[in-house]
Design a protein around this motif. Structure first.
Motif, PDB file in Angstrom:
ATOM      1  N   ASP A  16      35.874  -5.240 -24.810  1.00  0.00           N
ATOM      2  CA  ASP A  16      36.967  -4.558 -24.116  1.00  0.00           C
ATOM      3  C   ASP A  16      37.420  -3.362 -24.936  1.00  0.00           C
ATOM      4  O   ASP A  16      37.585  -3.464 -26.154  1.00  0.00           O
ATOM      5  CB  ASP A  16      38.155  -5.507 -23.899  1.00  0.00           C
ATOM      6  CG  ASP A  16      37.859  -6.588 -22.866  1.00  0.00           C
ATOM      7  OD1 ASP A  16      36.857  -6.469 -22.138  1.00  0.00           O
ATOM      8  OD2 ASP A  16      38.645  -7.548 -22.788  1.00  0.00           O
ATOM      9  N   ASN A  50      34.719   9.759 -21.549  1.00  0.00           N
ATOM     10  CA  ASN A  50      33.767   8.644 -21.640  1.00  0.00           C
ATOM     11  C   ASN A  50      32.569   9.019 -22.507  1.00  0.00           C
ATOM     12  O   ASN A  50      32.122   8.233 -23.346  1.00  0.00           O
ATOM     13  CB  ASN A  50      33.287   8.219 -20.249  1.00  0.00           C
ATOM     14  CG  ASN A  50      34.342   7.450 -19.489  1.00  0.00           C
ATOM     15  OD1 ASN A  50      35.324   6.986 -20.059  1.00  0.00           O
ATOM     16  ND2 ASN A  50      34.155   7.315 -18.193  1.00  0.00           N
ATOM     17  N   VAL A  71      30.449  -0.432 -18.403  1.00  0.00           N
ATOM     18  CA  VAL A  71      30.085  -1.155 -17.184  1.00  0.00           C
ATOM     19  C   VAL A  71      31.241  -1.290 -16.203  1.00  0.00           C
ATOM     20  O   VAL A  71      31.024  -1.574 -15.030  1.00  0.00           O
ATOM     21  CB  VAL A  71      29.473  -2.546 -17.494  1.00  0.00           C
ATOM     22  CG1 VAL A  71      28.129  -2.385 -18.180  1.00  0.00           C
ATOM     23  CG2 VAL A  71      30.401  -3.397 -18.329  1.00  0.00           C
ATOM     24  N   SER A  72      32.470  -1.086 -16.669  1.00  0.00           N
ATOM     25  CA  SER A  72      33.605  -1.063 -15.744  1.00  0.00           C
ATOM     26  C   SER A  72      34.734  -0.242 -16.363  1.00  0.00           C
ATOM     27  O   SER A  72      34.826  -0.098 -17.573  1.00  0.00           O
ATOM     28  CB  SER A  72      34.095  -2.476 -15.413  1.00  0.00           C
ATOM     29  OG  SER A  72      34.646  -3.095 -16.553  1.00  0.00           O
ATOM     30  N   GLY A  73      35.561   0.318 -15.488  1.00  0.00           N
ATOM     31  CA  GLY A  73      36.695   1.104 -15.946  1.00  0.00           C
ATOM     32  C   GLY A  73      36.368   2.556 -16.241  1.00  0.00           C
ATOM     33  O   GLY A  73      37.054   3.197 -17.036  1.00  0.00           O
ATOM     34  N   GLN A  74      35.340   3.099 -15.593  1.00  0.00           N
ATOM     35  CA  GLN A  74      34.944   4.478 -15.859  1.00  0.00           C
ATOM     36  C   GLN A  74      36.088   5.471 -15.690  1.00  0.00           C
ATOM     37  O   GLN A  74      36.162   6.461 -16.412  1.00  0.00           O
ATOM     38  CB  GLN A  74      33.770   4.903 -14.954  1.00  0.00           C
ATOM     39  CG  GLN A  74      32.426   4.379 -15.402  1.00  0.00           C
ATOM     40  CD  GLN A  74      32.161   2.939 -14.977  1.00  0.00           C
ATOM     41  OE1 GLN A  74      33.006   2.282 -14.380  1.00  0.00           O
ATOM     42  NE2 GLN A  74      30.993   2.432 -15.302  1.00  0.00           N
ATOM     43  N   LYS A  79      38.498  -0.269 -20.373  1.00  0.00           N
ATOM     44  CA  LYS A  79      37.081  -0.217 -20.065  1.00  0.00           C
ATOM     45  C   LYS A  79      36.372  -1.453 -20.598  1.00  0.00           C
ATOM     46  O   LYS A  79      36.860  -2.113 -21.502  1.00  0.00           O
ATOM     47  CB  LYS A  79      36.447   1.034 -20.696  1.00  0.00           C
ATOM     48  CG  LYS A  79      37.117   2.318 -20.245  1.00  0.00           C
ATOM     49  CD  LYS A  79      36.533   3.524 -20.908  1.00  0.00           C
ATOM     50  CE  LYS A  79      37.267   4.782 -20.511  1.00  0.00           C
ATOM     51  NZ  LYS A  79      37.293   5.075 -19.109  1.00  0.00           N
ATOM     52  N   ARG A  80      35.203  -1.725 -20.038  1.00  0.00           N
ATOM     53  CA  ARG A  80      34.344  -2.808 -20.512  1.00  0.00           C
ATOM     54  C   ARG A  80      33.042  -2.171 -20.949  1.00  0.00           C
ATOM     55  O   ARG A  80      32.401  -1.452 -20.184  1.00  0.00           O
ATOM     56  CB  ARG A  80      34.096  -3.800 -19.377  1.00  0.00           C
ATOM     57  CG  ARG A  80      33.727  -5.176 -19.858  1.00  0.00           C
ATOM     58  CD  ARG A  80      34.979  -6.050 -19.755  1.00  0.00           C
ATOM     59  NE  ARG A  80      34.918  -7.122 -20.715  1.00  0.00           N
ATOM     60  CZ  ARG A  80      34.524  -8.345 -20.429  1.00  0.00           C
ATOM     61  NH1 ARG A  80      34.179  -8.660 -19.215  1.00  0.00           N
ATOM     62  NH2 ARG A  80      34.496  -9.263 -21.372  1.00  0.00           N
TER      63      ARG A  80
END
Length: 103
Positions: A16, A50, A71-74, A79-80
């Protein structure tokens, strides 16, 4: 013990992140609610922050570009991150080697 969420994944592990774009300097700022806090100078527009986060992590941890993926939270501050080819134990050791540990 480092207070961060690192979970196993078939390709490595998930971490995370808490992103802070537009900071004065690019750096790690410890942990916040189980997430590694990463500050970058780039602004959060068109994926610039990012890219800066991934670049900072690659350099700090000595990883290849293909090993890191958001992979998530762009488009969010939480974010992940998928770290390929690293176990949760090795990831934890990388964090400690970077001087990131709880007092």
């Amino acid at each position: 013990m480092v207070d961060v969420n690192i979970t196993p994944h078939p390709e490595g592990c998930l971490l995370d992140l808490k992103a802070q774009p537009g900071a004065r300097k690019a750096e790690f700022r410890g942990f916040q609610n189980g997430a590694l806090k990463v500050c970058v100078t780039q602004v959060a527009e068109k994926g610039k922050a990012n890219k800066a986060i991934l670049s900072l992590l690659r350099k700090a941890w000595g990883l290849k570009g293909s090993q890191l993926e958001i992979v998530s939270g762009q488009t969010a501050s939480h974010k992940r991150l998928l770290i390929r080819d690293l176990s949760p134990q090795k990831m934890l050791q990388l964090l400690k080697d970077c001087g990131l540990k709880d007092e």
